[in-house]
Design a protein around this motif. Structure first.
Motif, PDB file in Angstrom:
ATOM      1  N   ARG A  49     -14.928  51.068 -18.791  1.00  0.00           N
ATOM      2  CA  ARG A  49     -14.730  50.127 -17.678  1.00  0.00           C
ATOM      3  C   ARG A  49     -15.579  50.536 -16.480  1.00  0.00           C
ATOM      4  NH1 ARG A  49      -9.337  50.190 -19.144  1.00  0.00           N
ATOM      5  NH2 ARG A  49      -8.894  51.826 -17.618  1.00  0.00           N
ATOM      6  N   GLU A  50     -15.589  51.845 -16.217  1.00  0.00           N
ATOM      7  CA  GLU A  50     -16.390  52.407 -15.123  1.00  0.00           C
ATOM      8  C   GLU A  50     -17.860  51.980 -15.257  1.00  0.00           C
ATOM      9  OE1 GLU A  50     -15.296  54.322 -12.663  1.00  0.00           O
ATOM     10  OE2 GLU A  50     -17.195  55.003 -11.809  1.00  0.00           O
ATOM     11  N   LEU A  51     -18.326  51.939 -16.513  1.00  0.00           N
ATOM     12  CA  LEU A  51     -19.707  51.568 -16.770  1.00  0.00           C
ATOM     13  C   LEU A  51     -19.935  50.087 -16.500  1.00  0.00           C
ATOM     14  CD1 LEU A  51     -22.388  52.605 -17.793  1.00  0.00           C
ATOM     15  CD2 LEU A  51     -21.588  52.286 -20.123  1.00  0.00           C
ATOM     16  N   GLY A  52     -18.919  49.280 -16.781  1.00  0.00           N
ATOM     17  CA  GLY A  52     -18.996  47.855 -16.466  1.00  0.00           C
ATOM     18  C   GLY A  52     -19.959  47.050 -17.316  1.00  0.00           C
ATOM     19  N   VAL A  53     -20.222  47.468 -18.545  1.00  0.00           N
ATOM     20  CA  VAL A  53     -21.068  46.633 -19.419  1.00  0.00           C
ATOM     21  C   VAL A  53     -20.204  45.569 -20.074  1.00  0.00           C
ATOM     22  CG1 VAL A  53     -22.860  48.342 -19.889  1.00  0.00           C
ATOM     23  CG2 VAL A  53     -20.825  48.296 -21.326  1.00  0.00           C
ATOM     24  N   PRO A  54     -20.819  44.420 -20.371  1.00  0.00           N
ATOM     25  CA  PRO A  54     -20.003  43.330 -20.915  1.00  0.00           C
ATOM     26  C   PRO A  54     -19.498  43.573 -22.348  1.00  0.00           C
ATOM     27  CG  PRO A  54     -22.337  42.687 -20.795  1.00  0.00           C
ATOM     28  CD  PRO A  54     -22.210  44.028 -20.130  1.00  0.00           C
ATOM     29  N   GLU A  55     -20.227  44.388 -23.125  1.00  0.00           N
ATOM     30  CA  GLU A  55     -19.822  44.604 -24.520  1.00  0.00           C
ATOM     31  C   GLU A  55     -18.479  45.320 -24.603  1.00  0.00           C
ATOM     32  OE1 GLU A  55     -22.634  45.657 -23.152  1.00  0.00           O
ATOM     33  OE2 GLU A  55     -24.358  44.989 -24.317  1.00  0.00           O
ATOM     34  N   PRO A  56     -17.737  45.084 -25.686  1.00  0.00           N
ATOM     35  CA  PRO A  56     -16.503  45.860 -25.867  1.00  0.00           C
ATOM     36  C   PRO A  56     -16.830  47.302 -26.256  1.00  0.00           C
ATOM     37  CG  PRO A  56     -16.864  44.431 -27.762  1.00  0.00           C
ATOM     38  CD  PRO A  56     -17.950  44.118 -26.762  1.00  0.00           C
ATOM     39  N   LEU A  57     -15.911  48.201 -26.033  1.00  0.00           N
ATOM     40  CA  LEU A  57     -16.086  49.623 -26.402  1.00  0.00           C
ATOM     41  C   LEU A  57     -16.380  49.724 -27.909  1.00  0.00           C
ATOM     42  CD1 LEU A  57     -15.759  52.668 -25.670  1.00  0.00           C
ATOM     43  CD2 LEU A  57     -13.329  52.405 -26.178  1.00  0.00           C
ATOM     44  N   PRO A  58     -17.532  50.318 -28.275  1.00  0.00           N
ATOM     45  CA  PRO A  58     -17.865  50.387 -29.713  1.00  0.00           C
ATOM     46  C   PRO A  58     -16.855  51.255 -30.445  1.00  0.00           C
ATOM     47  CG  PRO A  58     -19.725  51.085 -28.329  1.00  0.00           C
ATOM     48  CD  PRO A  58     -18.538  50.986 -27.443  1.00  0.00           C
ATOM     49  N   ASP A  59     -16.448  50.849 -31.634  1.00  0.00           N
ATOM     50  CA  ASP A  59     -15.463  51.686 -32.325  1.00  0.00           C
ATOM     51  C   ASP A  59     -16.094  52.515 -33.441  1.00  0.00           C
ATOM     52  OD1 ASP A  59     -13.936  48.658 -33.566  1.00  0.00           O
ATOM     53  OD2 ASP A  59     -15.828  49.617 -34.131  1.00  0.00           O
ATOM     54  N   SER A  60     -17.444  52.645 -33.386  1.00  0.00           N
ATOM     55  CA  SER A  60     -18.132  53.496 -34.364  1.00  0.00           C
ATOM     56  C   SER A  60     -18.232  54.930 -33.861  1.00  0.00           C
ATOM     57  CB  SER A  60     -19.538  52.959 -34.600  1.00  0.00           C
ATOM     58  OG  SER A  60     -20.271  53.037 -33.398  1.00  0.00           O
ATOM     59  N   LEU A  61     -17.732  55.169 -32.623  1.00  0.00           N
ATOM     60  CA  LEU A  61     -17.933  56.501 -32.047  1.00  0.00           C
ATOM     61  C   LEU A  61     -17.007  57.541 -32.683  1.00  0.00           C
ATOM     62  CD1 LEU A  61     -18.285  55.471 -28.288  1.00  0.00           C
ATOM     63  CD2 LEU A  61     -20.085  55.804 -29.991  1.00  0.00           C
ATOM     64  N   GLY A  62     -17.527  58.741 -32.842  1.00  0.00           N
ATOM     65  CA  GLY A  62     -16.686  59.852 -33.284  1.00  0.00           C
ATOM     66  C   GLY A  62     -16.660  60.104 -34.781  1.00  0.00           C
ATOM     67  N   GLU A  63     -17.354  59.288 -35.538  1.00  0.00           N
ATOM     68  CA  GLU A  63     -17.280  59.460 -36.992  1.00  0.00           C
ATOM     69  C   GLU A  63     -18.183  60.610 -37.451  1.00  0.00           C
ATOM     70  OE1 GLU A  63     -16.740  55.995 -39.910  1.00  0.00           O
ATOM     71  OE2 GLU A  63     -18.775  56.686 -40.337  1.00  0.00           O
ATOM     72  N   ILE A  64     -17.586  61.631 -38.045  1.00  0.00           N
ATOM     73  CA  ILE A  64     -18.355  62.748 -38.593  1.00  0.00           C
ATOM     74  C   ILE A  64     -18.858  62.361 -39.977  1.00  0.00           C
ATOM     75  CG2 ILE A  64     -18.265  65.161 -39.333  1.00  0.00           C
ATOM     76  CD1 ILE A  64     -16.149  65.600 -37.164  1.00  0.00           C
ATOM     77  N   GLU A  65     -17.971  61.810 -40.764  1.00  0.00           N
ATOM     78  CA  GLU A  65     -18.324  61.200 -42.038  1.00  0.00           C
ATOM     79  C   GLU A  65     -17.256  60.134 -42.285  1.00  0.00           C
ATOM     80  OE1 GLU A  65     -16.432  65.024 -44.435  1.00  0.00           O
ATOM     81  OE2 GLU A  65     -18.564  64.914 -43.944  1.00  0.00           O
ATOM     82  N   PRO A  66     -17.488  59.236 -43.256  1.00  0.00           N
ATOM     83  CA  PRO A  66     -16.509  58.156 -43.422  1.00  0.00           C
ATOM     84  C   PRO A  66     -15.082  58.709 -43.547  1.00  0.00           C
ATOM     85  CG  PRO A  66     -18.452  57.711 -44.746  1.00  0.00           C
ATOM     86  CD  PRO A  66     -18.634  59.093 -44.169  1.00  0.00           C
TER      87      PRO A  66
END
Lengths: 312, 312
Positions: free
Chosen positions: A271-288
């Motif tokens: 939110r602080e960043l204020g970009v229009p895109e939703p928060l990506p949910d691909s973050l944090g994946e080490i492996e599937p």
């Protein structure tokens, strides 16, 4: 420090690409860190460039030579610099390709810059000219024993080596690593160490937390409104002296935070960043199937920097 | 027209490289013309760059595609331009390599500019940006039947094709040749045609004389003090209208001149240039033991231009 750029007709619509450079030794976690950023932004917005293909010699030729791939003379670093300059100017490059499986040099590949470029490799912060191409510089600095474990696991399972071969190779590379790779740490805006934080009582075999050193060489996100008692379990900021005695902000990203707390901190940063895109949910994946909140929040800090640099 | 250049630490001692660009269709004689220049100056003074390796597809991939290697879309022309710019700025390049024997794309090679650079290929005068890198531009313009004969001879003896295959290939390429290769003729400072000169009664199977069109786009050597009645047998200058109606000086270099006359003309031109080196005796060699005075004098004119551009 950023070099002067001109932009031509490359679909960038007049804006120059933003370049994030991630340096670190073999198996330090560069690809894992990068992959989440590429997945989050999509291949049409971010170009990933691995600069470990600028080998001057193939594997067979190296057998007769006294140095390892971690020695600058074993690489066309001048060409790597040239290619980083071209990409940072929005120009395409014809990048050499090294095959990590059979150790051969093959047909080069066209790489075209997008809105963002993430460069990762052994040497991208080695020279002043290469560093000057970057908007944000990162050094991956795992504890050496952990990196050795990671390298053994990767090279035995995915690159067809035996454990003995990997360990022998690590010993052979140690000197070049100390002389040429690790000194790049000093040139990074952000130093990332994924490791259990001992002073917090995390056992050595716990999923690693992250210590993210935010050096005052670039403007970091203002986390003061986000970080507080309620988020302390996931992330907190600490003033430290770095190994070289210089003051830094150390962001501790705890892996033991509950997914909910980690998520709420991530959303607050977003939110602080204020970009229009939703928060990506691909973050944090080490492996599937194996997701690390500490990795995810670290990637989020880097995403934050990419967007911030683009607006600057 | 020449682009602005800056020169770094590349052994050029502050001077920028002088770039001679030779364009022409396949088997037009580019390599033969170039080889004598490289032999005359030596590999430590002149870098030869063949720009026919910027194939976007290898031979197997091209089989499924509707265009020939003479189509711009079949080549990374943007990268070729970039590499010509870099070389003209005194910078090294990592050049792609196409294997004419098996049609594969392989490991790229480092090319470092020397005092002089001679670029030869199908497309080096195709775009304005590529042309802007050149100090002297040449187009090789043999009569089409002669080029077909040369191509059949070369590709059947040195590239493993049958005559039928070469002729079929020539027919397939004709349209792209007419559309993209031959139009480069108009951008050359010098147009070279090796052919019997019909108006002088030279039979079609005689060793070819040379017609060298010297366009007023660059300063040509002043031949007035050299060309006279005694040298007329070897070389003379004639004012002509080119195919496009524009006036040009046409230098006829007769192959039937005696070796002595050709030699004395060559020495007069060499003196006019005033370089300290002796007249190179590698000029004119078509293949070992087969020397053409017309080829030798044409190469000498190009050498003259290289030295003159360096002094300018």
């Amino acid at each position: 420090m950023t070099i002067q750029r001109v932009v031509g007709g490359n679909g960038l619509a007049g804006a120059r690409p933003i370049m994030l450079v991630i340096a670190g030794d073999s198996a330090a976690g560069k690809t894992t860190l990068t992959r989440g950023l590429v997945d989050a932004l999509g291949a049409e917005r971010i170009t990933r460039v691995c600069v470990d293909d600028y080998h001057r010699y193939d594997r067979a030729e190296r057998k007769t030579l006294p140095f390892t791939p971690l020695h600058p003379d074993c690489n066309y670093l001048e060409i790597m610099e040239q290619h980083l300059q071209l990409l940072s100017l929005g120009q395409p490059i014809l990048k050499p390709v090294y095959d990590h499986h059979d150790g051969s040099l093959g047909r080069p590949v066209l790489v075209e810059p997008r809105e963002f470029i993430v460069v990762e490799g052994l040497f991208p912060l080695y020279s002043k000219l290469a560093r000057a191409c970057a908007d944000i510089t990162v050094f991956l600095d795992p504890p050496e024993q952990q990196r050795r474990d990671w390298k053994v696991r990767r090279d035995t399972t995915r690159r067809g080596y035996t454990e003995e071969e990997v360990l022998r190779d690590l010993d052979k590379r140690e000197r070049d690593s100390a002389d040429y790779i690790r000194p790049q740490r000093t040139h990074a805006d952000i130093v990332v160490r994924f490791a259990p934080i001992e002073e917090r009582g995390e056992p050595p075999d716990a999923p690693p937390s992250a210590m993210v050193l935010l050096r005052p060489t670039i403007r970091h996100p203002d986390l003061s409104s986000i970080l507080g008692e309620d988020t302390r379990q996931a992330m907190h900021l600490k003033l430290l002296r770095d190994d070289d005695g210089k003051p830094v902000d150390a962001l501790h990203v705890h892996n033991y935070a509950s997914p909910e707390t980690a998520r709420s901190v991530a959303e607050a940063i977003w939110r602080e960043l204020g970009v229009p895109e939703p928060l990506p949910d691909s973050l944090g994946e080490i492996e599937p199937g194996n997701v690390s909140p500490a990795l995810g929040l670290t990637q989020l800090i880097l995403l934050f920097h990419l967007f911030q640099a683009q607006r600057a």
